[in-house]
Design an enzyme around this catalytic site. Structure first.
Site, mmCIF file in Angstrom:
data_model
loop_
_atom_site.group_PDB
_atom_site.id
_atom_site.type_symbol
_atom_site.label_atom_id
_atom_site.label_comp_id
_atom_site.label_asym_id
_atom_site.label_seq_id
_atom_site.Cartn_x
_atom_site.Cartn_y
_atom_site.Cartn_z
ATOM 1 C CG ASN A 9 -1.820 1.262 1.608
ATOM 2 O OD1 ASN A 9 -1.906 1.963 0.353
ATOM 3 N ND2 ASN A 9 -2.418 1.274 2.610
ATOM 4 C CE LYS A 11 -0.309 3.281 4.713
ATOM 5 N NZ LYS A 11 -0.009 3.306 6.175
ATOM 6 C CG HIS A 94 -5.950 2.268 4.862
ATOM 7 N ND1 HIS A 94 -5.699 2.980 5.844
ATOM 8 C CD2 HIS A 94 -4.997 1.229 4.919
ATOM 9 C CE1 HIS A 94 -4.217 2.684 6.445
ATOM 10 N NE2 HIS A 94 -3.946 1.664 5.818
ATOM 11 C CD GLU A 96 -3.008 5.661 6.448
ATOM 12 O OE1 GLU A 96 -2.856 5.472 5.491
ATOM 13 O OE2 GLU A 96 -2.053 4.857 7.354
ATOM 14 C CD GLU A 166 -3.620 -2.348 7.225
ATOM 15 O OE1 GLU A 166 -2.693 -2.581 6.702
ATOM 16 O OE2 GLU A 166 -4.469 -1.327 7.048
ATOM 17 N N GLY A 172 2.347 1.993 10.659
ATOM 18 C CA GLY A 172 3.217 3.165 10.387
ATOM 19 C C GLY A 172 4.023 3.380 11.827
ATOM 20 C CB SER A 212 4.846 -2.175 11.774
ATOM 21 O OG SER A 212 4.426 -0.837 12.313
ATOM 22 N N GLY A 233 2.791 -1.226 4.415
ATOM 23 C CA GLY A 233 2.778 0.201 3.835
ATOM 24 C C GLY A 233 4.216 0.470 3.692
ATOM 25 N N GLY A 234 5.007 1.118 4.656
ATOM 26 C CA GLY A 234 6.108 1.608 4.471
ATOM 27 C C GLY A 234 7.131 0.832 3.836
HETATM 28 P P1 PGA Z 1 2.479 0.098 7.597
HETATM 29 O O1 PGA Z 1 0.973 0.259 6.901
HETATM 30 O O2 PGA Z 1 3.032 -1.221 7.102
HETATM 31 O O3 PGA Z 1 3.626 1.322 7.319
HETATM 32 O O4 PGA Z 1 2.247 -0.101 9.142
HETATM 33 C C1 PGA Z 1 0.271 -0.755 6.705
HETATM 34 C C2 PGA Z 1 -1.028 -0.158 6.095
HETATM 35 O O5 PGA Z 1 -1.440 0.975 6.448
HETATM 36 O O6 PGA Z 1 -1.553 -0.598 5.243
#
Ligand code: PGA
Length: 247
Positions: A9, A11, A94, A96, A166, A172, A212, A233-234
């Site tokens: 992802n 983002k 998601h 967010e 999640e 994050g 994460s 994500g990251g």
């Molecule tokens: P993250 O994000 O791996 O950076 O924690 C995961 C996500 O929001 O899908």
């Protein structure tokens, strides 16, 4: 046996030119033999990135979609537009989007239906806040998100949906849920699906963990019985994504 699915992802990261470079780098490294691999990219990067992965088994995902077919919704993107651009998976709900853009379970449910109607696969997200975890209402909260998100879907449609668990406190933050915590919730999600649709659907539906995920913790998380891959994500913006896919 459920096939693993590992989705990045991205983002709100990567301009079209940057997206092409990242996609080319990852395309040449990730192995799609043992897992479905998806790049969920910003809307404007979909067309150029789809071109980069053409002819490979890497699929393109979108990060959001509007639930109406078309019309006066300035700034929004429709399922039909995504489909024509080459999208196979679409993230819905998601955390967010729920937190910063007011997405509700009802909206997520409409999005899930619209995505399926256009022959794409929803990645429907759920997850609790730290406060909900501390109050001991994680499973109650997740069950409501799952039941409302899948409401009105047939069993045939429900089994296509990818559910991403999640925990918000793990996104994050570098703070990953333990494999035990993640497994507990993913098992409860499967149980909820079983209550609604029966064991055949529950056995088939794929459930990802996100929050994460990195090259070090992926193997342990993905080896849990009810975890069928990850939403990353990251770490999906770096070479590390290859190690996660090839965990
Ligand atoms: P993250 O994000 O791996 O950076 O924690 C995961 C996500 O929001 O899908």
């Amino acid at each position: 046996m459920r096939r693993k699915i590992i989705a990045g992802n991205w983002k709100m990261n990567k301009t079209p030119a940057e997206a092409v470079s990242l996609a080319e780098m990852l395309r040449d490294r990730v192995n799609t033999d043992n897992a479905d691999v998806v790049f969920c990219v910003p809307a404007i990067d979909i067309i150029p990135v789809a071109e980069v992965v053409k002819g490979t088994n890497i699929a393109i995902g979108a990060e959001n979609v509007h639930y109406e077919e078309s019309g006066a919704y300035t700034g929004e993107i429709s399922a039909l537009m995504l489909k024509e651009a080459g999208v196979k998976y679409v993230i819905a709900g998601h955390s967010e989007r729920r937190e910063y853009f007011g997405e509700t379970n009802t909206m997520v449910n409409k999005k899930v239906k619209k995505i399926l109607e256009h022959g794409m696969i929803p990645i429907m997200c759920c997850g609790e806040t730290l406060e909900q975890r501390e109050m001991g209402i994680t499973l109650e909260h997740i069950r409501i998100q799952i039941k409302k998100g899948l409401y009105g879907l047939t069993a045939d449609d429900a089994e296509k949906v990818i559910i991403a668990y999640e925990p918000i406190w793990a996104i994050g933050t570098g703070k990953t849920a333990t494999s035990g915590q993640a497994q507990e919730v993913c098992a409860a999600i499967r149980k909820t699906v079983e209550e609604i649709y029966g064991s055949k659907t529950a056995e088939k539906i794929r459930i990802q963990y996100g929050g994460s995920v990195n090259a070090k913790n992926a193997a342990e998380l993905f080896s849990m019985p009810d975890i069928d891959g990850g939403l990353v994500g990251g770490a999906s913006l770096k070479e590390e994504f290859e190690k996660i896919v090839n965990y």
